[in-house]
Design a protein around this motif. Structure first.
Motif, mmCIF file in Angstrom:
data_model
loop_
_atom_site.group_PDB
_atom_site.id
_atom_site.type_symbol
_atom_site.label_atom_id
_atom_site.label_comp_id
_atom_site.label_asym_id
_atom_site.label_seq_id
_atom_site.Cartn_x
_atom_site.Cartn_y
_atom_site.Cartn_z
ATOM 1 N N ASP A 138 0.296 -1.363 -0.307
ATOM 2 C CA ASP A 138 -0.271 -0.165 -0.102
ATOM 3 C C ASP A 138 0.923 1.505 0.442
ATOM 4 N N ASP A 139 1.539 1.241 0.399
ATOM 5 C CA ASP A 139 2.972 3.012 1.211
ATOM 6 C C ASP A 139 3.255 2.995 -0.685
ATOM 7 N N GLN A 140 3.234 1.855 -1.630
ATOM 8 C CA GLN A 140 3.601 2.718 -2.827
ATOM 9 C C GLN A 140 2.575 2.764 -4.015
ATOM 10 N N GLN A 141 1.330 1.755 -3.629
ATOM 11 C CA GLN A 141 0.716 1.575 -4.862
ATOM 12 C C GLN A 141 -1.115 1.357 -5.000
ATOM 13 N N SER A 142 -0.913 1.462 -3.178
ATOM 14 C CA SER A 142 -3.050 1.563 -3.260
ATOM 15 C C SER A 142 -2.933 2.827 -2.709
ATOM 16 N N GLY A 143 -4.573 3.023 -3.534
ATOM 17 C CA GLY A 143 -5.388 4.071 -2.789
ATOM 18 C C GLY A 143 -5.963 4.260 -1.635
ATOM 19 N N ALA A 144 -6.184 5.407 -1.131
ATOM 20 C CA ALA A 144 -6.777 5.322 -0.136
ATOM 21 C C ALA A 144 -8.566 4.707 0.451
ATOM 22 N N GLU A 145 -8.944 3.864 -0.573
ATOM 23 C CA GLU A 145 -9.992 3.117 -0.254
ATOM 24 C C GLU A 145 -9.550 1.889 0.206
ATOM 25 N N SER A 146 -9.083 1.680 -0.618
ATOM 26 C CA SER A 146 -8.269 0.033 -0.306
ATOM 27 C C SER A 146 -7.337 -0.104 1.227
ATOM 28 N N ILE A 147 -6.519 0.794 1.621
ATOM 29 C CA ILE A 147 -6.737 1.451 2.917
ATOM 30 C C ILE A 147 -7.599 1.031 3.733
ATOM 31 N N VAL A 148 -8.469 2.599 3.459
ATOM 32 C CA VAL A 148 -9.892 2.173 5.072
ATOM 33 C C VAL A 148 -10.434 0.888 4.793
ATOM 34 N N ALA A 149 -10.416 0.127 3.366
ATOM 35 C CA ALA A 149 -10.863 -0.866 3.178
ATOM 36 C C ALA A 149 -10.878 -1.992 4.400
ATOM 37 N N ARG A 150 -9.174 -1.941 4.214
ATOM 38 C CA ARG A 150 -8.473 -3.347 4.513
ATOM 39 C C ARG A 150 -8.900 -3.152 6.153
ATOM 40 N N THR A 151 -8.769 -2.048 6.567
ATOM 41 C CA THR A 151 -8.513 -1.659 7.834
ATOM 42 C C THR A 151 -9.945 -1.917 8.988
ATOM 43 N N LEU A 152 -10.777 -1.424 8.327
ATOM 44 C CA LEU A 152 -12.227 -2.110 8.648
ATOM 45 C C LEU A 152 -12.347 -4.054 8.687
ATOM 46 N N ARG A 153 -12.103 -3.941 7.095
ATOM 47 C CA ARG A 153 -12.113 -5.958 7.566
ATOM 48 C C ARG A 153 -11.616 -6.022 8.756
ATOM 49 N N HIS A 154 -10.500 -5.595 8.633
ATOM 50 C CA HIS A 154 -9.196 -6.356 9.807
ATOM 51 C C HIS A 154 -10.217 -5.990 11.001
ATOM 52 N N LEU A 155 -10.707 -4.627 11.514
ATOM 53 C CA LEU A 155 -11.068 -4.580 12.719
ATOM 54 C C LEU A 155 -12.968 -5.661 13.097
ATOM 55 N N PHE A 156 -13.771 -5.892 12.008
ATOM 56 C CA PHE A 156 -15.030 -6.930 11.730
ATOM 57 C C PHE A 156 -14.166 -8.077 11.508
ATOM 58 N N HIS A 157 -13.304 -8.500 11.631
ATOM 59 C CA HIS A 157 -12.604 -9.716 11.437
ATOM 60 C C HIS A 157 -13.217 -10.167 12.582
ATOM 61 N N PRO A 158 -13.901 -11.991 12.357
ATOM 62 C CA PRO A 158 -13.978 -13.003 14.124
ATOM 63 C C PRO A 158 -13.003 -12.722 14.749
ATOM 64 N N LEU A 159 -11.857 -13.153 14.290
ATOM 65 C CA LEU A 159 -10.755 -13.032 16.117
ATOM 66 C C LEU A 159 -10.506 -11.963 16.341
ATOM 67 N N ALA A 160 -10.830 -10.953 15.546
ATOM 68 C CA ALA A 160 -10.773 -9.489 16.472
ATOM 69 C C ALA A 160 -11.790 -9.525 17.465
ATOM 70 N N GLY A 161 -12.765 -10.254 17.789
ATOM 71 C CA GLY A 161 -13.665 -9.985 18.605
ATOM 72 C C GLY A 161 -15.045 -8.886 18.040
#
Length: 279
Positions: free
Chosen positions: A145-168
């Motif tokens: 992401d540091d070089q290739q992705s846009g903000a939408e991908s970064i936000v989507a990945r952060t949300l997906r991680h927070l919504f992951h069942p393993l993250a509670g």
């Protein structure tokens, strides 16, 4: 241990129901508790890890400091999430800093108890493997992401991680502000808002007061890779671009070369649809 004696924090911890009754009794009797105000560290950087740490409430971010002294945010954890298993497994010291974005109420499983579970419970080990694999994927993709992705991908990945069942994650709604997502993504609040609007327009999520609701988990996952895939395809097209025609004194060759170069330049400079800058 019956449900009436189940600790509140255990109800949101994905590994609790994988324990045997005798294991639940020991963990519940030995767990400690701590409250950490917003802006403070959850654990002592550079010291030997003494606990496996879970969030009963709150939100925290993980940061590391580069050799140049620049802080780098690489992940976050919400209520029901746990961290520190890798450090405990190697009996190591904390190499990263967990910092409270909002006040965090912690549950602390002693290192000896954690290692005891690790030695005897296969289902508990499976939980840890899943969590370590998920975080490894997150960190690998963030490096891209540091070089290739846009903000939408970064936000989507952060949300997906927070919504992951393993993250509670508990259901499809999360109490989080755009400012907090910005801290986790290292993006401005304005840029997070723009990314949210684009994701909402695509039917991925619904913004509500003080939180966000995920409407389509598959679309959220697809947005993680949308910009990265688009720019990877762009590079492949550049590699296949025909070589420039050799110089010639003929006017026809001159115009053919100009037309070819113009088409290639137009294709290579186009921004992948839906992929904004990080800002």
């Amino acid at each position: 241990m019956n449900d009436s004696k189940t600790p509140i924090w255990a109800a949101r911890s994905g590994w609790w129901e994988r324990l045997q009754p005798v294991e639940k009794v020991r963990v519940a009797s030995e767990v400690g508790y701590q409250s950490v105000p917003a802006g403070q560290a959850l654990q002592p950087l550079g010291e030997t890890a003494q606990h496996w740490i879970g969030l009963m409430s709150g939100l925290a971010k993980f940061t590391v400091t580069t050799t140049s002294g620049k802080p780098l945010v690489y992940s976050g954890v919400g209520a029901g999430g746990w961290f520190g298993e890798g450090t405990l497994m190697r009996l190591g010291v904390w190499r990263y800093q967990a910092q409270a974005i909002r006040t965090c109420e912690l549950a602390l499983v002693p290192r000896e108890t954690f290692l005891w579970l690790l030695e005897r419970n296969i289902a508990f080990n499976h939980y840890l493997l899943q969590q370590l694999n998920d975080r490894l994927e997150l960190m690998t993709l963030q490096a891209l992401d540091d070089q290739q992705s846009g903000a939408e991908s970064i936000v989507a990945r952060t949300l997906r991680h927070l919504f992951h069942p393993l993250a509670g994650a508990n259901g499809d709604a999360l109490k989080v502000t755009q400012s907090e997502i910005g801290q986790l993504c290292h993006l401005s609040r304005q840029r997070v808002n723009q990314a949210f609007q684009r994701l909402e327009a695509d039917g991925v999520l619904h913004l509500r007061y003080g939180g966000v609701e995920i409407l389509d988990a598959d679309k959220l996952r697809a947005w993680e890779f949308r910009c990265l895939n688009a720019k990877t395809s762009e590079k492949s097209l550049l590699k296949r671009r025909p070589a420039a025609l050799p110089r010639s004194n003929g006017m026809a060759d001159y115009f053919r070369a100009s037309d070819t170069t113009g088409e290639s330049t137009s294709a290579s400079s186009a921004e992948p649809p839906g992929c904004g800058t990080r800002g």
